[in-house]
Design an enzyme around this catalytic site. Structure first.
Site, PDB file in Angstrom:
ATOM      1  N   ARG A 204      59.572  17.282 134.078  1.00  0.00           N
ATOM      2  CA  ARG A 204      60.319  16.440 135.018  1.00  0.00           C
ATOM      3  C   ARG A 204      59.752  16.601 136.426  1.00  0.00           C
ATOM      4  NH1 ARG A 204      66.627  16.954 134.515  1.00  0.00           N
ATOM      5  NH2 ARG A 204      66.482  15.063 135.782  1.00  0.00           N
TER       6      ARG A 204
ATOM      7  N   CYS B 160      67.713  20.736 141.691  1.00  0.00           N
ATOM      8  CA  CYS B 160      67.412  20.484 140.284  1.00  0.00           C
ATOM      9  C   CYS B 160      67.675  19.009 140.026  1.00  0.00           C
ATOM     10  CB  CYS B 160      68.245  21.394 139.382  1.00  0.00           C
ATOM     11  SG  CYS B 160      70.028  21.245 139.649  1.00  0.00           S
TER      12      CYS B 160
END
Length: 281
Positions: A177, A235
């Protein structure tokens, strides 16, 4: 209060005088289900109160991201309903990687409640040791906690970008990611330019327990953190990053900033740049 509590110490505290027992929050949650509330009803630490991530530990998803900070008045109401009282310790646990419990730890600290810890090993360690579980849902006496937000530093998008340039901003997501190879949840792939990838999974815990302060300190040094350098974390939605803030505190770097909106907030604005690849950018 130390950020972590062992199963042995929690069991001893729960066996003590009623007035000295900590409030225990069961914060089990999974992105893909099943609901943590179902697991709670099947069995939990005796006396634990269920606290749902989506309804108690975060506001409704929207412009602020997928798990924005709850309104202080709402948080105060919910914490009081769970029995949280001024001066009484709180222990949070989950049954996964500890990140949701860390979110509860961080949120209570942010709200001004210093006496809070994460159960090391979580529910898995508790049950593996054959400790008692209960299906009884307690009706706690209402607490009196007054939420005073701001006791832990929160970063907005501009502050996160500045920290990535002038300090150390850690991206707690998986490498795929971070690089932009995949983005299964948020509007677009990539990472905040200048941020350093510091995946939580498989690094801050070992065999279900948090690594030692020395191990964590060595990891953050490898990631480029220098003594006294400002540091923060983000995050996908501000949950896993809470565990990085906890790990930093265990490693001797308290007061790290949390970009609460994280990538789910940053990526909503097409005017904010997104870097891809393995380098900070």
């Amino acid at each position: 209060m130390r950020p972590l509590i062992s199963t042995t110490d929690l069991a001893a505290a729960l066996a003590g005088p009623a007035g000295d027992r900590p409030v225990v929050l069961d914060v089990r949650w999974r992105l893909a289900g099943p609901p943590g509330a179902d697991s709670y009803r099947e069995g939990h630490v005796p006396g634990a109160v269920f606290a749902d991530l989506d309804r108690m530990l975060a506001a409704e998803p929207g412009d602020g991201g997928r798990h924005p900070l709850p309104d202080p008045a709402d948080l105060e109401r919910d914490l009081r309903a769970a029995g949280v009282r001024t001066g009484v310790p709180v222990v949070a646990y989950d049954d996964a990687d500890g990140s949701v419990a860390a979110r509860a730890w961080w949120l209570l600290r942010w709200a001004g409640h210093a006496e809070v810890a994460v159960l090391d090993g979580g529910y898995a360690a508790w049950t593996a040791e054959g400790r008692p579980v209960s299906t009884e849902q307690p009706d706690p006496e209402p607490g009196d906690l007054t939420v005073r937000p701001g006791a832990m530093p929160v970063l907005d998008a501009d502050e996160a970008a500045a920290l990535a340039r002038d300090g150390l901003l850690l991206d707690a997501r998986a490498a795929q990611r971070y690089t932009g190879e995949t983005e299964p949840v948020d509007p677009r792939p990539g990472h905040i330019p200048g941020a350093v990838n510091a995946p939580f999974a498989g690094h801050n815990r070992e065999d279900g327990h948090w690594r030692t302060p020395e191990q964590l300190a060595a990891r953050f040094e490898e990631l480029g953190l220098r003594p006294g350098e400002p540091v923060g974390a983000y995050c996908g939605s501000g949950v896993t990053a809470s565990s990085v803030v906890l790990a930093l505190e265990l490693a001797g770097h308290p007061g790290a900033g949390l970009y609460a909106g994280s990538w789910s907030h940053w990526s909503r604005d097409p005017g904010r740049p997104a870097a891809t690849g393995t380098l900070p950018g």
